[in-house]
Design a protein around this motif. Sequence first.
Motif, short mmCIF file in Angstrom:
data_model
loop_
_atom_site.label_atom_id
_atom_site.label_comp_id
_atom_site.label_asym_id
_atom_site.label_seq_id
_atom_site.Cartn_x
_atom_site.Cartn_y
_atom_site.Cartn_z
N GLY A 158 41.54 12.06 30.24
CA GLY A 158 41.94 10.93 30.04
C GLY A 158 41.14 10.34 28.76
O GLY A 158 41.33 9.30 28.36
N LYS A 159 40.26 11.12 28.29
CA LYS A 159 39.57 10.54 27.28
C LYS A 159 40.19 10.76 25.77
O LYS A 159 40.99 11.83 25.83
CB LYS A 159 38.11 11.28 27.06
N CYS A 160 40.15 10.05 24.94
CA CYS A 160 40.98 10.21 23.80
C CYS A 160 40.37 9.74 22.34
O CYS A 160 39.22 8.73 22.54
CB CYS A 160 42.06 9.80 23.82
N ALA A 161 40.73 10.08 21.20
CA ALA A 161 40.25 9.44 19.63
C ALA A 161 41.57 9.21 19.12
O ALA A 161 42.52 9.77 19.45
CB ALA A 161 39.41 10.76 19.09
N VAL A 162 41.20 8.11 18.51
CA VAL A 162 42.22 7.47 17.73
C VAL A 162 41.80 7.60 16.13
O VAL A 162 40.54 7.25 15.96
CB VAL A 162 42.32 5.92 18.05
N ILE A 163 42.71 8.04 15.36
CA ILE A 163 42.39 8.28 14.06
C ILE A 163 43.31 7.50 13.02
O ILE A 163 44.53 7.33 13.20
CB ILE A 163 42.73 9.90 13.52
N ASP A 164 42.51 6.71 12.17
CA ASP A 164 43.25 5.96 11.17
C ASP A 164 44.34 4.87 11.87
O ASP A 164 45.59 4.90 11.60
CB ASP A 164 43.97 6.75 10.09
N SER A 173 32.69 15.59 20.41
CA SER A 173 33.24 15.97 21.77
C SER A 173 34.16 14.73 22.17
O SER A 173 33.54 13.58 22.38
CB SER A 173 32.04 16.35 22.73
N VAL A 174 35.26 15.19 22.65
CA VAL A 174 36.13 14.28 23.41
C VAL A 174 36.49 14.89 24.74
O VAL A 174 37.59 15.61 24.56
CB VAL A 174 37.39 13.72 22.93
N ALA A 175 35.53 14.93 25.80
CA ALA A 175 35.87 15.63 26.99
C ALA A 175 35.62 17.21 26.32
O ALA A 175 34.79 17.45 25.56
CB ALA A 175 36.80 15.32 27.78
#
Length: 123
Positions: free
Chosen positions: A24-30, A96-98
């Motif tokens: 459930g880990k995430c990254a948001v870009i722009d 690292s995102v998980a």
Amino acid sequence: MYFEQFRCGGDRNLGYLLADLDTGKCAVIDPSPDPDALIKAVKDRGLEIVYIINTHDHYDHTGGNSRVKAISKARLVLHSSSPMAELKVDEGDVLSVASLKLEILHTPGHTGDSISILAERRL
């Protein structure tokens, strides 16, 4: 890896969501000026934003940062030359995102602080 592209307002601006669905880990870009659709996707999927990554520090890419920060404890990531960064990155750094590995590529051109993110086989 979960990957989705979103229209985020401005002049043809796109934001991106990269997630490890197992954790459930995430990254948001722009997240750009209008991150509503992106934020809704994060909430609908029950994700936790770990990073907000801006490919450069123009408002049409950073304008939604404060709205995303308001719903998360994410760290703001930009190139090492940007004074906006909470976490400064440069060529070859890996976030690292998980289980996801996001490789940072310094791609100056449009701006000196431009970066691209390589995640698995997506740039």
